[in-house]
Design a protein around this motif. Structure first.
Motif, PDB file in Angstrom:
ATOM      1  N   ASP A   1       2.580   2.588   2.351  1.00  0.00           N
ATOM      2  CA  ASP A   1       2.222   3.338   3.564  1.00  0.00           C
ATOM      3  C   ASP A   1       3.500   3.606   4.365  1.00  0.00           C
ATOM      4  O   ASP A   1       3.943   2.770   5.157  1.00  0.00           O
ATOM      5  CB  ASP A   1       1.219   2.514   4.374  1.00  0.00           C
TER       6      ASP A   1
ATOM      7  N   GLU B   1     -11.112  -2.534   1.567  1.00  0.00           N
ATOM      8  CA  GLU B   1      -9.658  -2.552   1.808  1.00  0.00           C
ATOM      9  C   GLU B   1      -8.977  -3.639   0.989  1.00  0.00           C
ATOM     10  O   GLU B   1      -7.902  -3.440   0.420  1.00  0.00           O
ATOM     11  CB  GLU B   1      -9.374  -2.792   3.301  1.00  0.00           C
TER      12      GLU B   1
ATOM     13  N   GLU C   1      -3.557  -2.404  -5.870  1.00  0.00           N
ATOM     14  CA  GLU C   1      -2.149  -2.003  -5.773  1.00  0.00           C
ATOM     15  C   GLU C   1      -1.241  -3.111  -6.329  1.00  0.00           C
ATOM     16  O   GLU C   1      -0.284  -2.844  -7.063  1.00  0.00           O
ATOM     17  CB  GLU C   1      -1.768  -1.695  -4.322  1.00  0.00           C
TER      18      GLU C   1
ATOM     19  N   ASN D   1       0.814  -1.223   0.000  1.00  0.00           N
ATOM     20  CA  ASN D   1       0.000   0.000   0.000  1.00  0.00           C
ATOM     21  C   ASN D   1       0.845   1.270   0.000  1.00  0.00           C
ATOM     22  O   ASN D   1       0.304   2.375   0.010  1.00  0.00           O
ATOM     23  CB  ASN D   1      -0.930   0.011   1.215  1.00  0.00           C
TER      24      ASN D   1
ATOM     25  N   GLN E   1      -8.760  -2.641  -2.626  1.00  0.00           N
ATOM     26  CA  GLN E   1      -7.700  -1.634  -2.773  1.00  0.00           C
ATOM     27  C   GLN E   1      -6.321  -2.291  -2.783  1.00  0.00           C
ATOM     28  O   GLN E   1      -5.452  -1.933  -3.591  1.00  0.00           O
ATOM     29  CB  GLN E   1      -7.789  -0.622  -1.620  1.00  0.00           C
ATOM     30  N   PHE E   2      -6.153  -3.238  -1.872  1.00  0.00           N
ATOM     31  CA  PHE E   2      -4.889  -3.971  -1.775  1.00  0.00           C
ATOM     32  C   PHE E   2      -4.607  -4.727  -3.081  1.00  0.00           C
ATOM     33  O   PHE E   2      -3.507  -4.663  -3.630  1.00  0.00           O
ATOM     34  CB  PHE E   2      -4.962  -4.954  -0.597  1.00  0.00           C
TER      35      PHE E   2
END
Length: 588
Positions: free
Chosen positions: A416, A537, A544, A414, A540-541
């Motif tokens: 992050d 989530e 990516e 992600n 989204q993962f």
């Protein structure tokens, strides 16, 4: 007559003094080059004498050691002599190792001056330097065996971390190591089981070992109860020599640190602790049983398996386990004969090692090809089964560390930055960027960019340029890192190396990252809102992962086309000649 004799003596003494004075004056007049040559000659003569004495002493100690070991029974006198011989053998080995170390340092300095400093082409000079050193180091590891071979095996798995010439030079150490004869094996077993005869333990016992490693060799046998087993026998001198061997490695590490401006004392302490555990085969038995219990196997029909252990036939120097008939995971020829897909084999390996890391928190820290076997699955021979061997080295992750390690994978995908930093705080790493650089084997900026090449960790050209890395900052960042994470890094590097050798289309990073993410969302949602949040989530993962994969695959396709046809724009020309099969092979 007495007076004449005294006068003659005085004259002779005066003549000698005058000759000494003349020699001193001549030496003063001699050029400095001649003085240096004379000093070297004297030093070489003394060295030659010392080497002859050491060789004779070494031969005598070796003979005495073998004689003492061949004795069936010990009494008070022979036991005392045995201790003396062992101490002498350790001193002899230490002196010989020091001589070899001095030689290696000399070869390095000479080769660096001759090839690099005086040479016209620095890059070619460095290549020749590494080639020369790799051959010399390999010869030393073969001669001394034991811990040296263990270290050489570590080097052979460091793809993309060190110059490839060292990796290729050390590869034979994975298989071609010393063997001890069958009589020594029998004596070792008798010493370990003093109250039982050899024939009371084994119905059959193959004299030739089926495998030989750095610390032990393995024989196929059949217990008196009828089970087919593999018996792992530790070399009798490994335990007594490892302290001196580690001392020499400490000296070598100190010299390397001085040259490179680094500090690897903590790594050496860690290596010493782990080696001590590896020398205790009962510790390995305990690890293997725990790993098997974690998986809770229902028979041997699954895609992954850990052999059974026979505790009653095992000691700290002898380990008896179920015999496994298979091949090493990187034996592509045998896998092709069995018609096993390399992608299937790779997927099983990455999924099961992910399960060990993220679910069990009990990681096999030495999963090199010699410790991962493949065989036809019992009950379904058309499918592969992976068998995990050699359980001496494990990393047991406490819950906080396991959760942080799982979260780290998710945060990397992600991109992050704050999440990665929080995970590294749990790892006790002060510089999260340095850790991610080493873990991903690419710079932090590349790992965090949209067009990152994360998923192609089997790419041959993917290397860190360590000349551009600030070693002092890196060292400071990892100084207080938790010991378990050192083992995790080791396991990660070895799996990357296997991925490189398998050349599979399956992405190790993709598989392990997805496993890590799914582990974080295993708990069932308490309400619909949480459920949809988790689902969003997850997508989204996956998005990516897909974006990174798309860029990576696109670049790989362009390079593939370019290797066959040259510039992709030339494909527009209809009169382009088709490449021959030979050209295709060369391009591939």
């Amino acid at each position: 007559e007495n007076k004449k004799e005294e006068e003659n003596k005085k004259e002779e003494e005066n003549k000698k003094e005058e000759e000494k004075k003349e020699k001193k004056e001549e030496k003063k007049k001699e050029p400095w080059k001649t003085k240096i040559l004379q000093f070297i000659k004297k030093a070489l003569k003394r060295l030659a004498k010392m080497m002859i004495i050491l060789y004779i002493a070494s031969w005598g100690i070796h003979y005495a050691s073998n004689y003492m070991y061949s004795l069936e029974e010990f009494n008070t006198v022979t036991a005392a002599l045995d201790k003396v011989v062992k101490v002498a053998a350790q001193i002899d080995r230490l002196l010989r190792a020091e001589m070899k170390l001095i030689k290696l340092v000399g070869v390095y300095l000479f080769a660096k001056i001759y090839y690099v400093t005086l040479g016209e082409d620095r890059e070619k000079g460095m290549e020749k330097l590494h080639e020369r050193l790799a051959k010399e180091i390999y010869a030393v590891f073969i001669e001394f065996g034991g811990v040296y071979v263990k270290f050489g095996q570590e080097v052979s798995m460091m793809h993309n971390l060190i110059p490839d010439v060292y990796v290729q030079a050390m590869k034979p150490l994975q298989d071609e190591v010393r063997e001890i004869d069958f009589e020594q094996v029998k004596r070792l077993i008798r010493h370990q089981f003093p109250n039982q005869k050899f024939e009371d333990l084994f119905m059959e016992f193959d004299e030739k070992p089926i495998a030989a490693a750095s610390l032990a060799q393995v024989h196929r046998a059949k217990l008196v109860t009828g089970e087919d087993v593999a018996v792992k026998v530790q070399y009798h001198d490994v335990g007594s020599f490892y302290t001196g061997d580690l001392f020499i490695q400490r000296i070598a590490t100190w010299i390397t640190d001085k040259i490179n401006g680094t500090n690897n004392n903590d790594q050496m302490d860690h290596m010493e602790r782990e080696l001590k555990r590896e020398l205790d085969f009962l510790h390995e038995l305990k690890n293997g049983q725990q790993a098997a219990d974690n998986f809770a196997f229902k028979g041997d029909s699954e895609n992954f398996y850990i052999p059974k252990f026979y505790k009653d036939y095992s000691t700290s120097n002898i380990l008896t386990m179920e015999y496994i008939d298979g091949c090493k995971i990187n034996n592509l020829e045998q896998l092709a004969k069995w018609k096993f897909s390399v992608d299937d084999v790779a997927t099983i390996l990455y999924e099961r090692t992910s399960e060990m890391a993220f679910d069990h928190g009990f990681i096999h820290a030495d999963p090199h090809p010699g410790n991962v076997f493949v065989r036809p699955r019992p009950g379904a021979p058309h499918k592969p089964q992976l068998v995990l061997l050699d359980h001496g080295l494990y990393a047991k992750l406490p819950d906080d560390l396991r959760h942080a390690y799982t979260k780290f994978w998710k945060c990397v995908v992600n991109k992050d930055d704050e999440g990665i930093k929080e995970c590294c705080d749990v790892f006790q790493v002060t510089d999260h960027k340095a850790f991610t650089t080493i873990f991903m084997m690419q710079s932090y900026a590349e790992a965090m960019s949209v067009d990152s090449d994360l998923l192609k960790d089997d790419n041959k050209n993917k290397k860190i340029n360590f000349e551009e890395v600030d070693h002092s900052e890196m060292e400071q960042a990892f100084k207080n890192m938790r010991e378990e994470m050192m083992m995790v890094l080791r396991s990660n590097f070895i799996l990357t190396s296997i991925n490189f050798e398998l050349n599979s289309s399956v992405s190790r990073f993709n598989t392990m990252a997805r496993s890590a993410y799914l582990h974080t969302t295993k708990q069932k949602a308490k309400d619909w809102k949480t459920y949809f949040n988790n689902l969003w989530e997850y997508y989204q993962f996956e998005w990516e992962l897909f974006k990174t994969s798309l860029v990576s695959r696109g670049l790989a396709t362009l390079l593939y086309l370019y290797s066959f046809y040259g510039n992709p724009m030339d494909l527009m020309k209809m009169d382009k000649e088709k490449p021959t099969n030979k050209q295709k092979e060369e391009a591939f």
